[in-house]
Scaffold this active site. Structure first.
Site, mmCIF file in Angstrom:
data_model
loop_
_atom_site.group_PDB
_atom_site.id
_atom_site.type_symbol
_atom_site.label_atom_id
_atom_site.label_comp_id
_atom_site.label_asym_id
_atom_site.label_seq_id
_atom_site.Cartn_x
_atom_site.Cartn_y
_atom_site.Cartn_z
ATOM 1 C CE1 TYR A 118 -3.668 2.578 1.193
ATOM 2 C CE2 TYR A 118 -1.758 3.596 2.224
ATOM 3 C CZ TYR A 118 -3.060 3.671 1.791
ATOM 4 O OH TYR A 118 -3.760 4.844 1.945
ATOM 5 C CD GLU A 206 -6.236 4.643 -0.485
ATOM 6 O OE1 GLU A 206 -7.301 4.437 -1.096
ATOM 7 O OE2 GLU A 206 -6.166 4.726 0.752
#
Ligand code: GDP
Ligand code: MN
Length: 396
Positions: A118, A206
């Site tokens: 991530y 993101e």
């Protein structure tokens, strides 16, 4: 302004961030053509079909599926296009899918296992600096990781005077446990990502997951990109990416007439000049036992035309049981606003919910007289509390 995954990836790629390649398609035929083209360009045999809507968690809702041949591409694209995709991030009704991204399969087997990470870039509001937030726990809901295993989330702050320093990109790669080719790939990836974030005037990136492929390439598999609305004037190419189908229709209409409107869940519509006063008015409504149905800042020139446009927007919401107009006459004179309200009301014929108007400031007394003598079903108030009491009374 939020972008679709395929648009976000285009922006990333234009700054040298490596991405899972794909082609957007509106129909099953286009999806098959896209898959053929991708096979030519990338050599991939398998494809992933990904719903393009402004919401995450698509995989969980059945909006991301693997196709192992062209027949499956056609069938899956046919299933996803037109479906109502419900994910943990959409409302209960879900979101209608208008298009899919046909992408190369990047989870192919090889010398090592593919790994998901991530990485996001965003503003740390506490320090006023941009930062990279990253974790070894990619592919999962980051909120869950933050809650259950917060020690697996790392932060790297960027000093605006120096920008991202090379050692910081290496630190990210190191903390993600990478070495060799993948380590180098990750430092390049992170550096390009931060450059893309800064140059595109984004407020959030993101990338979940960032993938290390089985042959040690680092690529963005997903992309959630939000561009700062206030910077769009210098990015006309990004502004053209706006997909109005993904936005609240009343908010779209408000923007078209230059009103600052945010749709909310409550039952009291409000029309206010100034964002600060609008926030205070929403508090007042809550104290009076109501819930604001919207945030609406009509700005400095509350003339009849703007007031009418604002009333029209507020009344689109069937939940509205009362409207509170709260205007402070600083530069704008209260009597002109009052006249605007009276004119707008007359022009609209009947309005079926009670209206409470509080005008304070320059010529407030004349304004109150104008409203009281208009013969319309509008109650006036000068004090904040008086207005709150009247809202309470009509809701009771
Ligand atoms: P999200 O669910 O909306 O966050 O959509 P993502 O783009 O993150 O995709 C969801 C999941 O689909 C990923 O975490 C992967 O596990 C899977 N996925 C994405 N691309 C591929 C691919 O190329 N091949 C395979 N096998 N799975 C993929
Ligand atoms: Mn994702």
């Amino acid at each position: 302004m939020n972008l679709h995954e395929y648009q976000g990836k285009e922006v990333l790629n234009s700054f040298g961030v490596t991405i899972q390649r794909g082609i957007v398609a509106q129909t099953p035929d286009e999806a098959v053509a896209a898959a053929k083209k991708l096979t030519e360009d990338t050599g991939t045999g398998w494809h992933v079909i990904k719903a393009q809507v402004h919401a995450g968690g698509r995989g969980k809702g059945g909006g991301v599926k693997l196709a192992k041949n062209l027949d499956e591409v056609r069938t899956i694209a046919g299933q996803i296009i037109g479906m109502n995709l419900i994910t943990p991030q959409t409302s209960a009704e879900g979101k209608k899918v208008h298009q899919v991204l046909v992408a190369e399969d990047v989870y192919y087997p090889g010398d090592s296992e593919p790994e998901e990470y991530y990485i996001s870039v965003l503003l740390n509001r506490t320090t006023g600096r941009n930062m990279i937030m990253y974790s070894t726990e990619g592919g999962m809901d980051i909120e869950t990781v933050a809650e259950e295993t917060p020690h697996l989330i790392f932060h790297e702050e960027i000093d605006p005077a120096t920008g991202l320093l090379p050692f910081q990109a290496r630190k990210v790669a190191f903390n993600l446990g990478l070495s060799g080719t993948a380590f180098k790939g990750m430092t390049k990836f992170v550096t390009a990502l931060v450059k893309a974030y800064e140059s595109s005037d984004s407020s959030m990136f993101e990338i979940n997951p960032v993938l290390k492929t089985s042959d040690d390439k680092i690529i963005a598999v997903d992309a959630k990109v939000s561009i700062d609305d206030n910077a769009l004037f210098r990015h006309k190419d990004y502004e053209a990416m706006r997909d109005l189908r993904e936005e609240n229709p009343v908010e779209v209409e408000a923007r078209a007439v230059g009103l600052n409107y945010v749709d909310l869940e409550g039952n009291v519509g409000c029309m206010v000049n100034g964002a600060g006063l609008a926030m205070a008015t929403m508090d007042l409504i809550k104290q009076a036992g109501g819930e604001p149905a919207n945030f609406l800042d009509v700005g400095g020139t509350a003339d009849a035309e703007r007031v009418e446009a604002a009333f029209n927007l507020i009344l689109k919401d069937p939940a509205v049981k009362a409207i509170l107009v709260n205007i402070f006459g600083g530069i704008v004179r209260c009597d002109r606003v009052a006249q605007g309200i009276v004119d707008a009301y007359k022009n609209m014929g009947t309005i079926n919910v009670p209206i409470i108007v509080r005008l304070q400031g320059t010529n407030a007394d004349i304004a109150k007289e104008l409203i009281d003598n208009s013969g319309l079903d509008v109650q006036s108030a000068i004090e904040f509390q008086e207005a709150a009491d009247k809202v309470q009374a009509v809701l009771a």
